[in-house]
Design a protein around this motif. Structure first.
Motif, mmCIF file in Angstrom:
data_model
loop_
_atom_site.group_PDB
_atom_site.id
_atom_site.type_symbol
_atom_site.label_atom_id
_atom_site.label_comp_id
_atom_site.label_asym_id
_atom_site.label_seq_id
_atom_site.Cartn_x
_atom_site.Cartn_y
_atom_site.Cartn_z
ATOM 1 N N ASP A 4 23.610 30.805 49.214
ATOM 2 C CA ASP A 4 24.368 30.336 50.375
ATOM 3 C C ASP A 4 24.790 31.479 51.287
ATOM 4 N N GLY A 5 24.169 32.634 51.167
ATOM 5 C CA GLY A 5 24.559 33.767 51.994
ATOM 6 C C GLY A 5 25.666 34.589 51.349
ATOM 7 N N LYS A 6 26.240 34.083 50.232
ATOM 8 C CA LYS A 6 27.287 34.826 49.526
ATOM 9 C C LYS A 6 26.632 35.753 48.506
ATOM 10 N N PRO A 7 27.193 36.931 48.318
ATOM 11 C CA PRO A 7 26.646 37.793 47.271
ATOM 12 C C PRO A 7 26.994 37.216 45.896
ATOM 13 N N ALA A 8 26.052 37.285 44.973
ATOM 14 C CA ALA A 8 26.271 36.738 43.631
ATOM 15 C C ALA A 8 27.253 37.630 42.876
ATOM 16 N N LEU A 9 28.046 36.993 42.005
ATOM 17 C CA LEU A 9 29.011 37.742 41.199
ATOM 18 C C LEU A 9 28.277 38.567 40.131
ATOM 19 N N PRO A 10 28.698 39.796 39.922
ATOM 20 C CA PRO A 10 28.113 40.555 38.808
ATOM 21 C C PRO A 10 28.622 39.986 37.483
ATOM 22 N N MET A 15 32.171 43.771 35.704
ATOM 23 C CA MET A 15 33.387 43.747 36.537
ATOM 24 C C MET A 15 34.573 44.339 35.772
ATOM 25 N N ILE A 16 34.666 44.067 34.464
ATOM 26 C CA ILE A 16 35.775 44.580 33.656
ATOM 27 C C ILE A 16 35.690 46.100 33.555
ATOM 28 N N PHE A 17 34.487 46.631 33.282
ATOM 29 C CA PHE A 17 34.329 48.088 33.201
ATOM 30 C C PHE A 17 34.667 48.749 34.536
ATOM 31 N N THR A 18 34.233 48.146 35.636
ATOM 32 C CA THR A 18 34.535 48.694 36.962
ATOM 33 C C THR A 18 36.043 48.721 37.195
ATOM 34 N N ALA A 19 36.733 47.644 36.817
ATOM 35 C CA ALA A 19 38.180 47.569 37.014
ATOM 36 C C ALA A 19 38.891 48.630 36.177
ATOM 37 N N ASP A 25 44.009 54.278 34.315
ATOM 38 C CA ASP A 25 45.336 54.483 33.734
ATOM 39 C C ASP A 25 45.153 55.081 32.343
ATOM 40 N N LYS A 26 45.940 56.131 32.002
ATOM 41 C CA LYS A 26 45.732 56.806 30.718
ATOM 42 C C LYS A 26 46.089 55.905 29.525
ATOM 43 N N ASN A 27 46.997 54.940 29.710
ATOM 44 C CA ASN A 27 47.366 54.012 28.640
ATOM 45 C C ASN A 27 46.505 52.752 28.635
ATOM 46 N N GLY A 28 45.560 52.656 29.544
ATOM 47 C CA GLY A 28 44.706 51.479 29.644
ATOM 48 C C GLY A 28 45.236 50.506 30.687
ATOM 49 N N SER A 29 44.488 49.436 30.901
ATOM 50 C CA SER A 29 44.851 48.448 31.917
ATOM 51 C C SER A 29 45.122 47.116 31.251
ATOM 52 N N SER A 30 46.154 46.436 31.704
ATOM 53 C CA SER A 30 46.491 45.129 31.136
ATOM 54 C C SER A 30 45.538 44.067 31.681
ATOM 55 N N LYS A 31 45.556 42.924 31.046
ATOM 56 C CA LYS A 31 44.702 41.810 31.483
ATOM 57 C C LYS A 31 45.075 41.388 32.903
ATOM 58 N N ALA A 32 46.378 41.389 33.214
ATOM 59 C CA ALA A 32 46.826 40.994 34.557
ATOM 60 C C ALA A 32 46.312 41.969 35.611
ATOM 61 N N LYS A 33 46.376 43.273 35.320
ATOM 62 C CA LYS A 33 45.882 44.268 36.284
ATOM 63 C C LYS A 33 44.381 44.128 36.496
ATOM 64 N N ILE A 34 43.648 43.926 35.409
ATOM 65 C CA ILE A 34 42.193 43.763 35.524
ATOM 66 C C ILE A 34 41.882 42.520 36.348
ATOM 67 N N GLU A 39 40.019 39.920 41.367
ATOM 68 C CA GLU A 39 40.277 38.948 42.430
ATOM 69 C C GLU A 39 40.281 39.618 43.803
ATOM 70 N N SER A 40 40.811 40.844 43.901
ATOM 71 C CA SER A 40 40.851 41.522 45.203
ATOM 72 C C SER A 40 39.459 41.950 45.641
ATOM 73 N N LYS A 41 38.630 42.340 44.673
ATOM 74 C CA LYS A 41 37.290 42.821 45.022
ATOM 75 C C LYS A 41 36.307 41.675 45.249
ATOM 76 N N HIS A 42 36.403 40.621 44.429
ATOM 77 C CA HIS A 42 35.489 39.470 44.526
ATOM 78 C C HIS A 42 36.341 38.233 44.813
ATOM 79 N N GLY A 43 36.318 37.755 46.013
ATOM 80 C CA GLY A 43 37.169 36.627 46.401
ATOM 81 C C GLY A 43 36.693 35.291 45.866
ATOM 82 N N ASP A 44 35.397 35.105 45.704
ATOM 83 C CA ASP A 44 34.844 33.803 45.314
ATOM 84 C C ASP A 44 34.631 33.738 43.798
ATOM 85 N N LEU A 45 35.738 33.632 43.049
ATOM 86 C CA LEU A 45 35.661 33.569 41.590
ATOM 87 C C LEU A 45 35.620 32.112 41.121
ATOM 88 N N PRO A 46 35.044 31.861 39.954
ATOM 89 C CA PRO A 46 35.012 30.475 39.462
ATOM 90 C C PRO A 46 36.413 29.972 39.125
#
Length: 170
Positions: A4-10, A15-19, A25-34, A39-46
């Motif tokens: 549909d002209g939208k880029p497909a989601l990776p 996406m998790i590794f990229t986030a 963060d040296k202590n890691g990233s929480s599920k909420a932060k990931i 969501e900020s990078k890919h707007g069209d999430l399922p």
């Protein structure tokens, strides 16, 4: 799926590794932060994004691709030893010699009792005969015992035998 002209989601692991790498963060990233980063990078999430994210995080954690510590996910240290599973490790198996064929496994259950050769022969002999009508006769061992020589027994429970009372004082 139609384009549909939208880029497909990776894929989610990518996406998790990229986030995690971008948040750095040296202590890691929480599920909420990931989740917020994706969501900020890919707007069209399922619609089931949070469930999909949880599923993939757990799957990656179990596979050893991520380390979970204090509610944060991070990449494992390359110098750390691999995580060992629960329980006692299996014994190392010795290699079998070339050309060895293992014996077939034993059958399950209790082995059958040895058969009496006389009973087997009698059964084979009677196999061709038709089955007799009615109740089969009693076994020979029980019929061989003769009845007691005394009086014929009647029906029901026998009366209680009272001991003879001796005469008192003579």
């Amino acid at each position: 799926m139609a384009d549909d002209g939208k880029p497909a989601l990776p894929p989610y692991p990518e996406m998790i590794f990229t986030a995690i790498d971008t948040l750095n963060d040296k202590n890691g990233s929480s599920k909420a932060k990931i989740s917020k980063f994706i969501e900020s990078k890919h707007g069209d999430l399922p619609t089931g994004h949070s469930m999909l994210l949880s599923h993939h995080l757990n799957k990656m954690k179990d596979a050893g691709e991520l380390v979970f510590s204090k509610n944060n996910y991070m990449r494992p240290d390359p110098n750390s030893p691999p995580k060992r599973g629960r329980g006692r490790p299996p014994k190392p198996k010795e290699p079998l010699p070339a050309g060895y064929v293992p014996p077939p496994p034993r059958p399950r259950g209790r082995p059958p009792k040895p058969k009496d050769p006389l009973a087997v022969a009698a059964a084979k002999a009677a196999e061709g005969l038709p089955k007799r009508r009615g109740r089969p006769p009693k076994k020979a061992a029980r019929a061989a015992a003769p009845p007691p020589a005394g009086a014929k027994r009647g029906r029901g429970r026998p009366p209680k035998v009272k001991p003879a009372v001796a005469a008192v004082g003579a």
